[in-house]
Write a protein that holds these residues in place. Structure first.
Motif, PDB file in Angstrom:
ATOM      1  N   ASN A 207      81.311  57.141  60.171  1.00 31.35           N
ATOM      2  CA  ASN A 207      81.204  56.838  61.599  1.00 31.35           C
ATOM      3  C   ASN A 207      79.868  56.302  62.092  1.00 31.35           C
ATOM      4  O   ASN A 207      79.828  55.536  63.058  1.00 31.35           O
ATOM      5  CB  ASN A 207      81.527  58.105  62.408  1.00 31.35           C
ATOM      6  N   THR A 208      78.769  56.680  61.460  1.00 32.09           N
ATOM      7  CA  THR A 208      77.455  56.459  62.063  1.00 32.09           C
ATOM      8  C   THR A 208      77.123  54.989  62.324  1.00 32.09           C
ATOM      9  O   THR A 208      76.533  54.657  63.351  1.00 32.09           O
ATOM     10  CB  THR A 208      76.353  57.088  61.197  1.00 32.09           C
ATOM     11  N   ALA A 209      77.489  54.106  61.415  1.00 32.12           N
ATOM     12  CA  ALA A 209      77.187  52.679  61.620  1.00 32.12           C
ATOM     13  C   ALA A 209      78.451  51.866  61.884  1.00 32.12           C
ATOM     14  O   ALA A 209      78.436  50.641  61.785  1.00 32.12           O
ATOM     15  CB  ALA A 209      76.453  52.122  60.407  1.00 32.12           C
ATOM     16  N   ALA A 210      79.535  52.551  62.254  1.00 30.34           N
ATOM     17  CA  ALA A 210      80.786  51.859  62.580  1.00 30.34           C
ATOM     18  C   ALA A 210      80.671  51.231  63.975  1.00 30.34           C
ATOM     19  O   ALA A 210      79.861  51.666  64.800  1.00 30.34           O
ATOM     20  CB  ALA A 210      81.957  52.831  62.528  1.00 30.34           C
ATOM     21  N   PRO A 211      81.477  50.207  64.257  1.00 29.95           N
ATOM     22  CA  PRO A 211      81.332  49.451  65.513  1.00 29.95           C
ATOM     23  C   PRO A 211      81.366  50.281  66.787  1.00 29.95           C
ATOM     24  O   PRO A 211      80.613  50.008  67.725  1.00 29.95           O
ATOM     25  CB  PRO A 211      82.503  48.469  65.455  1.00 29.95           C
ATOM     26  N   THR A 212      82.229  51.295  66.849  1.00 32.87           N
ATOM     27  CA  THR A 212      82.325  52.067  68.094  1.00 32.87           C
ATOM     28  C   THR A 212      81.034  52.810  68.389  1.00 32.87           C
ATOM     29  O   THR A 212      80.528  52.783  69.522  1.00 32.87           O
ATOM     30  CB  THR A 212      83.495  53.068  68.018  1.00 32.87           C
ATOM     31  N   MET A 213      80.472  53.479  67.378  1.00 36.33           N
ATOM     32  CA  MET A 213      79.228  54.216  67.607  1.00 36.33           C
ATOM     33  C   MET A 213      78.056  53.268  67.834  1.00 36.33           C
ATOM     34  O   MET A 213      77.173  53.538  68.654  1.00 36.33           O
ATOM     35  CB  MET A 213      78.928  55.165  66.453  1.00 36.33           C
ATOM     36  N   VAL A 214      78.047  52.151  67.153  1.00 36.43           N
ATOM     37  CA  VAL A 214      76.997  51.158  67.361  1.00 36.43           C
ATOM     38  C   VAL A 214      77.042  50.640  68.794  1.00 36.43           C
ATOM     39  O   VAL A 214      76.016  50.481  69.459  1.00 36.43           O
ATOM     40  CB  VAL A 214      77.126  50.000  66.351  1.00 36.43           C
ATOM     41  N   ASN A 215      78.255  50.403  69.297  1.00 40.69           N
ATOM     42  CA  ASN A 215      78.412  49.936  70.671  1.00 40.69           C
ATOM     43  C   ASN A 215      77.881  50.963  71.664  1.00 40.69           C
ATOM     44  O   ASN A 215      77.237  50.617  72.668  1.00 40.69           O
ATOM     45  CB  ASN A 215      79.885  49.633  70.950  1.00 40.69           C
ATOM     46  N   GLU A 216      78.123  52.253  71.369  1.00 38.79           N
ATOM     47  CA  GLU A 216      77.596  53.300  72.253  1.00 38.79           C
ATOM     48  C   GLU A 216      76.067  53.306  72.225  1.00 38.79           C
ATOM     49  O   GLU A 216      75.414  53.450  73.269  1.00 38.79           O
ATOM     50  CB  GLU A 216      78.132  54.666  71.841  1.00 38.79           C
ATOM     51  N   MET A 217      75.486  53.117  71.041  1.00 37.54           N
ATOM     52  CA  MET A 217      74.031  53.050  70.944  1.00 37.54           C
ATOM     53  C   MET A 217      73.483  51.883  71.759  1.00 37.54           C
ATOM     54  O   MET A 217      72.456  52.007  72.441  1.00 37.54           O
ATOM     55  CB  MET A 217      73.606  52.898  69.485  1.00 37.54           C
ATOM     56  N   GLU A 218      74.176  50.768  71.711  1.00 38.07           N
ATOM     57  CA  GLU A 218      73.726  49.581  72.440  1.00 38.07           C
ATOM     58  C   GLU A 218      73.821  49.765  73.948  1.00 38.07           C
ATOM     59  O   GLU A 218      73.108  49.102  74.711  1.00 38.07           O
ATOM     60  CB  GLU A 218      74.554  48.373  71.999  1.00 38.07           C
ATOM     61  N   HIS A 219      74.688  50.678  74.392  1.00 42.45           N
ATOM     62  CA  HIS A 219      74.859  50.926  75.827  1.00 42.45           C
ATOM     63  C   HIS A 219      73.917  52.005  76.362  1.00 42.45           C
ATOM     64  O   HIS A 219      73.945  52.287  77.571  1.00 42.45           O
ATOM     65  CB  HIS A 219      76.307  51.338  76.128  1.00 42.45           C
ATOM     66  N   VAL A 220      73.097  52.598  75.503  1.00 40.62           N
ATOM     67  CA  VAL A 220      72.233  53.686  75.967  1.00 40.62           C
ATOM     68  C   VAL A 220      71.355  53.267  77.148  1.00 40.62           C
ATOM     69  O   VAL A 220      71.331  53.954  78.181  1.00 40.62           O
ATOM     70  CB  VAL A 220      71.380  54.249  74.807  1.00 40.62           C
ATOM     71  N   PRO A 221      70.614  52.152  77.083  1.00 37.85           N
ATOM     72  CA  PRO A 221      69.779  51.787  78.233  1.00 37.85           C
ATOM     73  C   PRO A 221      70.583  51.576  79.517  1.00 37.85           C
ATOM     74  O   PRO A 221      70.172  52.034  80.590  1.00 37.85           O
ATOM     75  CB  PRO A 221      69.105  50.480  77.777  1.00 37.85           C
ATOM     76  N   SER A 222      71.724  50.908  79.425  1.00 36.74           N
ATOM     77  CA  SER A 222      72.516  50.662  80.631  1.00 36.74           C
ATOM     78  C   SER A 222      73.161  51.937  81.158  1.00 36.74           C
ATOM     79  O   SER A 222      73.316  52.114  82.375  1.00 36.74           O
ATOM     80  CB  SER A 222      73.592  49.601  80.361  1.00 36.74           C
ATOM     81  N   ASN A 223      73.520  52.867  80.259  1.00 39.83           N
ATOM     82  CA  ASN A 223      74.082  54.141  80.715  1.00 39.83           C
ATOM     83  C   ASN A 223      73.027  54.995  81.420  1.00 39.83           C
ATOM     84  O   ASN A 223      73.328  55.678  82.402  1.00 39.83           O
ATOM     85  CB  ASN A 223      74.699  54.900  79.545  1.00 39.83           C
ATOM     86  N   PHE A 224      71.793  54.954  80.917  1.00 39.64           N
ATOM     87  CA  PHE A 224      70.708  55.633  81.619  1.00 39.64           C
ATOM     88  C   PHE A 224      70.449  54.964  82.970  1.00 39.64           C
ATOM     89  O   PHE A 224      70.255  55.653  83.984  1.00 39.64           O
ATOM     90  CB  PHE A 224      69.425  55.597  80.785  1.00 39.64           C
TER      91      PHE A 224
END
Length: 299
Positions: A207-224
Motif C-alpha cells: 500500500n505505501t507507494a500505491a496510487p491511492t496513498m500517494v494521492n493522499e500524500m500529494e493532497h496533504v498541503p491542500s487538506n491543511f
C-alpha cells in the motif's frame, strides 16, 4: 557505471517478483462494507454501550493491525470500530481524489452502513485535520474527539510537499525493500505477535507507494489549507494526547493547548513517547479517555 545499473535492475526484478508472491500471503481480517461502489475494510471489536471510531495517520498501511494494542485496551469498555480508509489495509484502492472532504464522506458512509450513528472519533496524526472536516459535516454524530498526537491547522511545515516521486521510485527500484531487509525490526519491543508484524510488513509493501496513498500524500498541503484557522465546534468535547518531546514541529504542545482552549470542554494530556503513542501507551490512552468521557456523562 555497469555495477550500480546491474544492482538496480536486480533489486527491481526481485521487488516485482517478491511483491506478487507476497500478495498470496496476506491474511484477511475484519469485514468489507460497500462504500461509493467499492469495498472498505473495518474491524469491529467489543460490545460497550458507547462506540469509539479509530482513524489512522497518513501512511499507515494496515490501520486495524497498527491499532491492535489500542483496540485491546479499549474493547473491554467500548465497541471499537477501526476504519481502514481506501488505499490502506484490506480496503480497495480508489481513483477519487484524496481530499479531506472525500475521505470523511467515505468513512461516514461506512459507519452509516454499519448502523454506527453516535460515537467518539479518535484519530492519529493527519486524522486531526480530517476530524475538523468531519465535525463540521457530521457534528450531530460525535460525542467527542480524541486526538493521538494529532495534526493541527497551520502547524509549521504544513505546506511542505511530500516527495512522492522519490518514494515511488525507491519502491519500484526495490531500494525500499533492500533497506528494510537491512534495517532493525521496526516493531521490536512493541506488543505485536509475529504473525501481525509479518502482515503489517506485507501490507506496507502493498500500500505505501500505491496510487491511492500517494494521492493522499500529494493532497496533504491542500487538506491543511482547507482547515486553516478552523476550530472544532464549540460544544464538541476534545481530548488531545500530545508527545512532549516532538522536535519536528515548533510549539507542538502549545498548538494543542490552543486547540483545546477553543472548545467549551477541552483537555491536553502531555506524555512521553514517539509520534505513534498508541504503540506504547494504549493502556494510558484508554484510561484517560474513559475518565474524560465519564466526566462528560456526569455533567
Amino acid at each position: 557505471m555497469a555495477i550500480p545499473v546491474l544492482l538496480l535492475v536486480t533489486t527491481s526484478v526481485v521487488n516485482v517478483v517478491a511483491t506478487k508472491s507476497e500478495a498470496s500471503s496476506i491474511t484477511r481480517y475484519g469485514q468489507l462494507v460497500p462504500v461509493d461502489g467499492k469495498q472498505m475494510n473495518v474491524v469491529v471489536s467489543g460490545e460497550g454501550d458507547e462506540t469509539v471510531v479509530l482513524l489512522p495517520g497518513l501512511g499507515t498501511a494496515a490501520p486495524a493491525l497498527d491499532f491492535q494494542p489500542l483496540i485491546t485496551a479499549l474493547q473491554s469498555s467500548y465497541r471499537v470500530v477501526a476504519v481502514e480508509p481506501f488505499g490502506t489495509g484490506l480496503s480497495d484502492s480508489t481513483d477519487t481524489e484524496r481530499t479531506a472532504a472525500n475521505i470523511t464522506r467515505e468513512v461516514h458512509e461506512a459507519l452509516q452502513y454499519l448502523g454506527v450513528d453516535r460515537y467518539v472519533l479518535m484519530g492519529h496524526s493527519i486524522a486531526g485535520i480530517y476530524a475538523l472536516t468531519y465535525s463540521a459535516a457530521y457534528a450531530d454524530d460525535l460525542i467527542a474527539f480524541v486526538g493521538i498526537d494529532s495534526s493541527v491547522p497551520d502547524q509549521p511545515g504544513w505546506d511542505d510537499p511530500i516527495p512522492t516521486g522519490t518514494i515511488v521510485a525507491l519502491r519500484k527500484l526495490g531500494i525500499t525493500r533492500a533497506l528494510a531487509a537491512l534495517a532493525d525490526d521496526p516493531y521490536a519491543g512493541l506488543p505485536y505477535d509475529e504473525q501481525t508484524k509479518e502482515q503489517m510488513k506485507l501490507l506496507d509493501t502493498k500500500n505505501t507507494a500505491a496510487p491511492t496513498m500517494v494521492n493522499e500524500m500529494e493532497h496533504v498541503p491542500s487538506n491543511f489549507a482547507a482547515v486553516s484557522g478552523k476550530t472544532f465546534p464549540k460544544k464538541l468535547p476534545v481530548l488531545l494526547f500530545v508527545a512532549s518531546n516532538d522536535t519536528d514541529v515548533t510549539g507542538w504542545v502549545a498548538l494543542h493547548e490552543k486547540q483545546a482552549a477553543s472548545v467549551d470542554t477541552g483537555k491536553v494530556v502531555v506524555v512521553e513517547g514517539d509520534h505513534y503513542l498508541h504503540h506504547t501507551l494504549s493502556k494510558e490512552i484508554a484510561q484517560e479517555t474513559t475518565t474524560f468521557l465519564t466526566a462528560l456523562s456526569l455533567r
